[in-house]
Design an enzyme around this catalytic site. Structure first.
Site, PDB file in Angstrom:
ATOM      1  NE  ARG A  12      -1.253   2.544   2.581  1.00 33.50           N
ATOM      2  CZ  ARG A  12      -0.612   3.653   2.949  1.00 33.50           C
ATOM      3  NH1 ARG A  12      -0.444   4.665   2.118  1.00 33.50           N
ATOM      4  NH2 ARG A  12      -0.086   3.748   4.153  1.00 33.50           N
ATOM      5  CG  ASP A  13       3.454   4.335   2.740  1.00 37.87           C
ATOM      6  OD1 ASP A  13       3.818   5.103   1.850  1.00 37.87           O
ATOM      7  OD2 ASP A  13       3.239   4.711   3.909  1.00 37.87           O
ATOM      8  CG  HIS A  16       2.515   6.544  -2.272  1.00 39.07           C
ATOM      9  ND1 HIS A  16       1.455   7.214  -2.835  1.00 39.07           N
ATOM     10  CD2 HIS A  16       2.158   6.353  -0.971  1.00 39.07           C
ATOM     11  CE1 HIS A  16       0.509   7.417  -1.924  1.00 39.07           C
ATOM     12  NE2 HIS A  16       0.910   6.893  -0.785  1.00 39.07           N
ATOM     13  CB  SER A 166       2.443  11.878   6.531  1.00 38.37           C
ATOM     14  OG  SER A 166       1.298  11.465   7.213  1.00 38.37           O
ATOM     15  CG  HIS A 193       2.706   4.889   8.989  1.00 39.12           C
ATOM     16  ND1 HIS A 193       2.449   3.777   8.200  1.00 39.12           N
ATOM     17  CD2 HIS A 193       3.080   5.866   8.127  1.00 39.12           C
ATOM     18  CE1 HIS A 193       2.668   4.079   6.922  1.00 39.12           C
ATOM     19  NE2 HIS A 193       3.044   5.351   6.851  1.00 39.12           N
ATOM     20  CG  HIS A 195       6.916   7.993   5.746  1.00 43.89           C
ATOM     21  ND1 HIS A 195       7.097   7.373   4.546  1.00 43.89           N
ATOM     22  CD2 HIS A 195       5.608   7.836   6.068  1.00 43.89           C
ATOM     23  CE1 HIS A 195       5.943   6.867   4.131  1.00 43.89           C
ATOM     24  NE2 HIS A 195       5.012   7.133   5.047  1.00 43.89           N
ATOM     25  CE1 TYR A 284       0.212  12.995   4.023  1.00 48.86           C
ATOM     26  CE2 TYR A 284       0.896  12.040   1.943  1.00 48.86           C
ATOM     27  CZ  TYR A 284       0.234  11.947   3.149  1.00 48.86           C
ATOM     28  OH  TYR A 284      -0.383  10.796   3.483  1.00 48.86           O
TER      29      TYR A 284
HETATM   30  C1  LIG Z   1      -2.118   9.340   0.983  1.00 44.08           C
HETATM   31  C2  LIG Z   1      -2.166   8.345   2.088  1.00 44.08           C
HETATM   32  C3  LIG Z   1      -0.831   8.247   2.790  1.00 44.08           C
HETATM   33  O1  LIG Z   1       0.132   7.622   1.949  1.00 44.08           O
HETATM   34  C4  LIG Z   1      -1.013   7.547   4.104  1.00 44.08           C
HETATM   35  C5  LIG Z   1       0.294   7.336   4.780  1.00 44.08           C
HETATM   36  O2  LIG Z   1       0.844   6.265   4.747  1.00 44.08           O
HETATM   37  C6  LIG Z   1       0.969   8.463   5.427  1.00 44.08           C
HETATM   38  O3  LIG Z   1       0.365   9.537   5.601  1.00 44.08           O
HETATM   39  O4  LIG Z   1       2.148   8.281   5.782  1.00 44.08           O
HETATM   40 MN   LIG Z   2       3.002   6.412   4.981  1.00 46.20          MN
END
Ligand SMILES: CC[C@H](O)CC(=O)C(=O)O
Ligand SMILES: [Mn+2]
Length: 343
Positions: A12-13, A16, A166, A193, A195, A284
């Site tokens: 899912r991630d 991207h 995010s 979560h 990054h 973002y």
């Molecule tokens: C656009 C949704 C986004 O990728 C969700 C996510 O994993 C995040 O905000 O880190």
């Molecule tokens: Mn993410």
């Protein structure tokens, strides 16, 4: 600290950086490997969640419902999850995702907008799903404000609420303070979560665990938006060394990352100068590719675009601002050059 529950979001991630081009065959082999290695939850959907396949966010190669069905049929033990953003995914897609095999839905809102998720949690519960709230861009708000938003999600039926970094903009102390605030405010579980924009994906996840996080996320080989996520195989190795392995096969995950995911990746997500700018500017991570394209088109350094977007507090859904900002900066540069040549 206790052993956390791990959700792998490569499918899912990781959609991207894959530009949403995952195939059924790729999903089958990744799910099989994760499932065999004991990963309890596997998230599968377009990077922007259910119904993300569009001109704005990028069209999927294969329908996410077909990918979910493939994932379901290759997982013996793992639950299959999907992400849903209110405003993008609708009732119809959630019902279809359930029909094709999801058991968990993660409902994501900007961290100030939990109130838009009430109906989505309601429907998810009616459909018998396990529900997770995902408070995105959580570096932008202080811990107490996030706890208020998380309480709303809990009142709508969330079984767990995640702090979502995010932009990869948090420091370990930011992650810990936010998780701690939610642990104090909620009766349900709390997740984190990460990054990797500032190179802190694993470090921040550990800080979140120390602060009491019950659930964490990873992606094989860190395959996720921007600089990528905390790598699942690294998390497994580190948790094992800490005596907190929740039943993950460390070598199995290392092999899956090396031999299944690495060969299909278009590039290795890494905190390069643009990605660091995202963490540093606090914007973002999905803005990165758009900023690079706009930068090339209008002759502007993408870092300048991202820092300006951070200053304007842009959030997901405002991708159209990227072109405006690039144009503004390019006009400003041209005006500056004219002024200089007149002097
Ligand atoms: C656009 C949704 C986004 O990728 C969700 C996510 O994993 C995040 O905000 O880190
Ligand atoms: Mn993410």
């Amino acid at each position: 600290m206790k052993a956390p529950r791990l959700t792998d979001t490569t499918l899912r991630d990781g959609s991207h950086p894959m530009r949403h081009q995952f195939t059924r065959e790729q999903v089958a082999s990744i799910v099989q490997a994760l499932d065999r290695a004991g990963v309890p939850v596997i998230e599968v959907s377009h990077g922007d969640g259910l119904a993300g396949s569009s001109l704005q966010y990028g069209f999927s190669h294969t329908s996410e419902f077909d990918l979910i069905e493939t994932a379901r049929s290759h997982a013996e033990r793992a639950k299959i999850a999907a992400l849903m953003l209110p405003g993008i995914g609708t009732r119809q897609e959630l019902k279809e995702a359930v029909a094709r095999g999801i058991q968990v839905v993660r409902i994501a809102t900007q961290c100030t907008e939990a109130d838009v998720s009430e109906q989505h949690f309601g429907l998810a519960k009616e459909l018998g799903l396990e529900t997770v709230g995902f408070l995105m861009m959580a570096h932008m708000r202080p811990p107490e404000a996030l706890a208020e938003q998380a309480k709303l999600m809990e009142s709508y039926g969330a079984d767990c609420v995640y702090i979502v970094d995010s932009a990869g903009a948090m420091l370990p102390s930011d992650a810990a303070a936010r998780v701690r605030a939610l642990k104090e405010a909620l009766s349900v579980q709390v997740g984190f979560h990460a990054h990797n924009n500032l190179g802190l994906g694993i470090g921040n996840t550990l800080a979140a665990l120390e602060a009491g996080a019950d659930q964490i996320d990873g992606c094989l080989r860190g395959l996720g938006a921007g600089a990528g996520n905390a790598a699942t195989e690294l998390l497994a190795a580190v948790l094992d060394r800490l005596g907190l392995n929740p039943g993950l096969d460390v070598f199995g995950l290392m092999d899956a990352a090396e031999y299944i995911v690495a060969p299909i990746m278009p590039f290795q997500p890494f905190p390069d100068r643009d990605a660091i700018t995202i963490g540093y500017a606090g914007v973002y991570s999905t803005f990165l590719l758009h900023a690079k394209r706009a930068g090339a088109q209008y002759g502007v350094d993408p870092r300048e675009i991202l820092v300006e977007l951070g200053r304007r507090q842009a959030v997901a859904g405002q991708e159209d601002w990227i072109i405006d900002v690039a144009l503004d900066l390019s006009r400003r540069h041209t005006a500056g050059t004219r002024k200089e040549s007149r002097l």
